[in-house]
Design a protein around this motif. Structure first.
Motif, PDB file in Angstrom:
ATOM      1  N   GLY A 166     -13.712   0.215   1.951  1.00  0.00           N
ATOM      2  CA  GLY A 166     -12.330  -0.027   1.562  1.00  0.00           C
ATOM      3  C   GLY A 166     -11.493  -0.623   2.663  1.00  0.00           C
ATOM      4  N   SER A 167     -12.042  -1.600   3.378  1.00  0.00           N
ATOM      5  CA  SER A 167     -11.346  -2.222   4.492  1.00  0.00           C
ATOM      6  C   SER A 167     -11.350  -3.733   4.324  1.00  0.00           C
ATOM      7  CB  SER A 167     -12.030  -1.847   5.810  1.00  0.00           C
ATOM      8  OG  SER A 167     -11.423  -2.495   6.908  1.00  0.00           O
ATOM      9  N   VAL A 168     -10.220  -4.372   4.676  1.00  0.00           N
ATOM     10  CA  VAL A 168     -10.111  -5.821   4.571  1.00  0.00           C
ATOM     11  C   VAL A 168      -9.098  -6.307   5.600  1.00  0.00           C
ATOM     12  CG1 VAL A 168      -8.273  -5.764   2.812  1.00  0.00           C
ATOM     13  CG2 VAL A 168      -9.835  -7.735   2.915  1.00  0.00           C
ATOM     14  N   GLU A 169      -9.266  -7.539   6.034  1.00  0.00           N
ATOM     15  CA  GLU A 169      -8.359  -8.140   7.024  1.00  0.00           C
ATOM     16  C   GLU A 169      -7.640  -9.320   6.407  1.00  0.00           C
ATOM     17  OE1 GLU A 169      -8.677 -10.696  11.220  1.00  0.00           O
ATOM     18  OE2 GLU A 169     -10.363  -9.450  10.573  1.00  0.00           O
ATOM     19  N   VAL A 170      -6.383  -9.517   6.778  1.00  0.00           N
ATOM     20  CA  VAL A 170      -5.677 -10.752   6.452  1.00  0.00           C
ATOM     21  C   VAL A 170      -5.794 -11.673   7.664  1.00  0.00           C
ATOM     22  CG1 VAL A 170      -3.418  -9.837   7.211  1.00  0.00           C
ATOM     23  CG2 VAL A 170      -3.533 -11.804   5.659  1.00  0.00           C
TER      24      VAL A 170
ATOM     25  N   ARG B 224      -8.449   1.266   1.615  1.00  0.00           N
ATOM     26  CA  ARG B 224      -7.889   2.277   2.513  1.00  0.00           C
ATOM     27  C   ARG B 224      -7.288   1.682   3.778  1.00  0.00           C
ATOM     28  NH1 ARG B 224     -11.647   5.570   4.986  1.00  0.00           N
ATOM     29  NH2 ARG B 224     -10.196   7.292   4.988  1.00  0.00           N
ATOM     30  N   ARG B 225      -7.693   0.459   4.119  1.00  0.00           N
ATOM     31  CA  ARG B 225      -7.352  -0.097   5.433  1.00  0.00           C
ATOM     32  C   ARG B 225      -7.145  -1.601   5.302  1.00  0.00           C
ATOM     33  NH1 ARG B 225      -7.942   0.682  11.001  1.00  0.00           N
ATOM     34  NH2 ARG B 225      -8.747  -1.120  12.138  1.00  0.00           N
TER      35      ARG B 225
ATOM     36  N   SER C 241      -3.384  -2.435  12.164  1.00  0.00           N
ATOM     37  CA  SER C 241      -3.752  -2.047  10.800  1.00  0.00           C
ATOM     38  C   SER C 241      -2.611  -1.333  10.097  1.00  0.00           C
ATOM     39  CB  SER C 241      -4.981  -1.126  10.801  1.00  0.00           C
ATOM     40  OG  SER C 241      -4.636   0.170  11.266  1.00  0.00           O
ATOM     41  N   ILE C 242      -2.708  -1.331   8.778  1.00  0.00           N
ATOM     42  CA  ILE C 242      -1.939  -0.458   7.894  1.00  0.00           C
ATOM     43  C   ILE C 242      -2.968   0.320   7.095  1.00  0.00           C
ATOM     44  CG2 ILE C 242      -0.323  -0.329   5.952  1.00  0.00           C
ATOM     45  CD1 ILE C 242       0.788  -3.061   6.893  1.00  0.00           C
ATOM     46  N   ILE C 243      -2.794   1.628   6.976  1.00  0.00           N
ATOM     47  CA  ILE C 243      -3.724   2.420   6.166  1.00  0.00           C
ATOM     48  C   ILE C 243      -3.012   2.913   4.908  1.00  0.00           C
ATOM     49  CG2 ILE C 243      -5.202   3.034   8.103  1.00  0.00           C
ATOM     50  CD1 ILE C 243      -3.818   5.743   8.234  1.00  0.00           C
ATOM     51  N   ASP C 244      -3.809   3.393   3.964  1.00  0.00           N
ATOM     52  CA  ASP C 244      -3.266   3.690   2.637  1.00  0.00           C
ATOM     53  C   ASP C 244      -2.166   4.741   2.650  1.00  0.00           C
ATOM     54  OD1 ASP C 244      -5.068   5.711   3.287  1.00  0.00           O
ATOM     55  OD2 ASP C 244      -6.167   5.632   1.393  1.00  0.00           O
ATOM     56  N   SER C 245      -2.226   5.701   3.584  1.00  0.00           N
ATOM     57  CA  SER C 245      -1.176   6.719   3.635  1.00  0.00           C
ATOM     58  C   SER C 245       0.152   6.149   4.113  1.00  0.00           C
ATOM     59  CB  SER C 245      -1.608   7.872   4.555  1.00  0.00           C
ATOM     60  OG  SER C 245      -1.833   7.404   5.878  1.00  0.00           O
ATOM     61  N   GLU C 246       0.110   5.015   4.827  1.00  0.00           N
ATOM     62  CA  GLU C 246       1.329   4.365   5.308  1.00  0.00           C
ATOM     63  C   GLU C 246       1.881   3.351   4.304  1.00  0.00           C
ATOM     64  OE1 GLU C 246      -0.297   4.450   9.940  1.00  0.00           O
ATOM     65  OE2 GLU C 246      -0.467   2.633   8.713  1.00  0.00           O
ATOM     66  N   TRP C 247       1.032   2.907   3.398  1.00  0.00           N
ATOM     67  CA  TRP C 247       1.418   1.834   2.497  1.00  0.00           C
ATOM     68  C   TRP C 247       2.657   2.144   1.663  1.00  0.00           C
ATOM     69  CZ3 TRP C 247       2.151  -2.821   1.317  1.00  0.00           C
ATOM     70  CH2 TRP C 247       2.285  -3.260   0.010  1.00  0.00           C
TER      71      TRP C 247
ATOM     72  N   ALA D 254      -4.403  -5.536  -2.311  1.00  0.00           N
ATOM     73  CA  ALA D 254      -5.448  -4.760  -1.646  1.00  0.00           C
ATOM     74  C   ALA D 254      -5.271  -3.259  -1.860  1.00  0.00           C
ATOM     75  CB  ALA D 254      -5.467  -5.080  -0.151  1.00  0.00           C
ATOM     76  N   PHE D 255      -4.051  -2.771  -1.703  1.00  0.00           N
ATOM     77  CA  PHE D 255      -3.824  -1.332  -1.794  1.00  0.00           C
ATOM     78  C   PHE D 255      -3.668  -0.848  -3.232  1.00  0.00           C
ATOM     79  CE2 PHE D 255      -2.281  -1.744   2.705  1.00  0.00           C
ATOM     80  CZ  PHE D 255      -3.162  -0.832   3.262  1.00  0.00           C
TER      81      PHE D 255
END
Length: 235
Positions: free
Chosen positions: A116-120, A153-154, A198-204, A146-147
Motif C-alpha cells: 500500500g505504498s506509492v510515490e508521486v 497506507r503511504r 511521506s504522508i501516511i493514511d492516519s495523517e491524510w 491513492a488514499f
C-alpha cells in the motif's frame, strides 16, 4: 507508531490482521474545480505541453529532472510517446479547466500494491501551472485517489537534496520529512543525495481537510490571491 510486545518480550509493530494487498492504480480521469488529470497521451497532450514549457525563460526547470530540455516539439512528443501507457511510472497530464489545455504532468511511481505504498514523481509543471490553484489541486486529486479510492497506507515524495523548491513544496503540501539517502543516485553525470518525505493514511484526513479548505472559493480574494496559507488550514 505504537509498539506491541510479542510472546518473546520483543517490541513489534502494530498488528494488521485484516490487511489485504491493494489494487494497482488505473488510468482514469480525475476532475477538480480548476483542473483535471488525464492519462498522458502524446497525440492529445504533446504539442500543448511543449508550448506550455516553452513559456519558461530558460531550462532551469529541468535541472533536477531526469530529462533534459527538448530541442523542439517533435523531440518532446517522441519522449511522451515512450511514457504513455506505462505501468510504473503512470503519467498524467494536468489540464487547465478554463483553457482545456495541458499545462503540466505528474506521475504515480514506485507502486507497491502489496504494502500500500506509492510515490508521486516526475512533477513537471509549466509556468502556466506553477503557483496556481490548479497546481495544488492536481496534487490533491492524485493523493485523494491513492488514499480514498485505492486505500493505500503511504504516499511518498522524493527529490534531490539540492532542490530546495521541491523540498519546500513537499512541506507545504503536508508531507513529513523522513531523512536523506546519501549518494542514492547518479544522474546527469553527478551524484544525488535524495530527500524522502511521506504522508501516511492516519495523517491524510487532516491533510485532506486542509486542501479542501484552501481550495474553497471563499479562500481567495477577487484578484485570485489566497486569504490563508495551505499550512494554516490543516487542523
Amino acid at each position: 507508531m505504537s509498539h506491541y510486545i510479542n510472546a518473546y518480550g520483543q517490541p513489534v509493530g502494530a498488528p494488521l490482521p485484516d490487511w489485504q494487498p491493494r489494487a494497482w492504480p488505473s488510468y482514469e480521469t480525475f476532475a477538480g474545480e480548476y483542473c483535471r488529470l488525464e492519462p498522458l497521451n502524446a497525440q492529445r497532450h504533446g504539442g500543448e505541453l511543449y508550448a506550455a514549457y516553452a513559456q519558461a525563460g530558460d531550462g532551469r526547470d529541468w535541472t533536477y529532472m531526469f530529462a533534459e530540455p527538448f530541442a523542439d516539439e517533435a523531440a518532446y512528443v517522441a519522449y511522451v510517446r515512450k511514457l504513455e501507457n506505462g505501468r510504473d511510472p503512470m503519467h498524467f497530464a494536468v489540464i487547465d479547466c478554463q483553457s482545456n489545455r495541458a499545462v503540466g504532468t505528474l506521475a504515480l511511481m514506485r507502486i507497491d500494491a502489496s504494502h500500500g505504498s506509492v510515490e508521486v514523481g516526475h512533477v513537471a509543471f509549466s509556468p502556466l501551472l506553477k503557483q496556481t490553484r490548479m497546481a495544488t489541486e492536481a496534487h490533491y486529486l492524485l493523493m485523494r485517489y491513492a488514499f480514498d479510492q485505492l486505500g493505500y497506507r503511504r504516499y511518498e515524495w522524493k527529490c534531490d537534496s539540492c532542490n530546495q523548491p521541491s523540498r519546500n513544496a513537499a512541506r507545504r503540501l503536508g508531507f513529513q520529512f523522513e531523512g536523506t539517502f546519501r549518494q542514492a543516485i547518479v544522474y546527469k553525470g553527478r551524484s544525488r543525495d535524495t530527500c524522502w518525505f511521506s504522508i501516511i493514511d492516519s495523517e491524510w484526513p487532516q491533510v485532506k481537510q486542509g486542501f479542501e479548505r484552501w481550495l474553497a472559493a471563499e479562500n481567495f480574494n477577487a484578484d485570485g490571491s489566497q486569504r490563508e496559507r495551505l499550512g494554516a488550514l490543516r487542523p
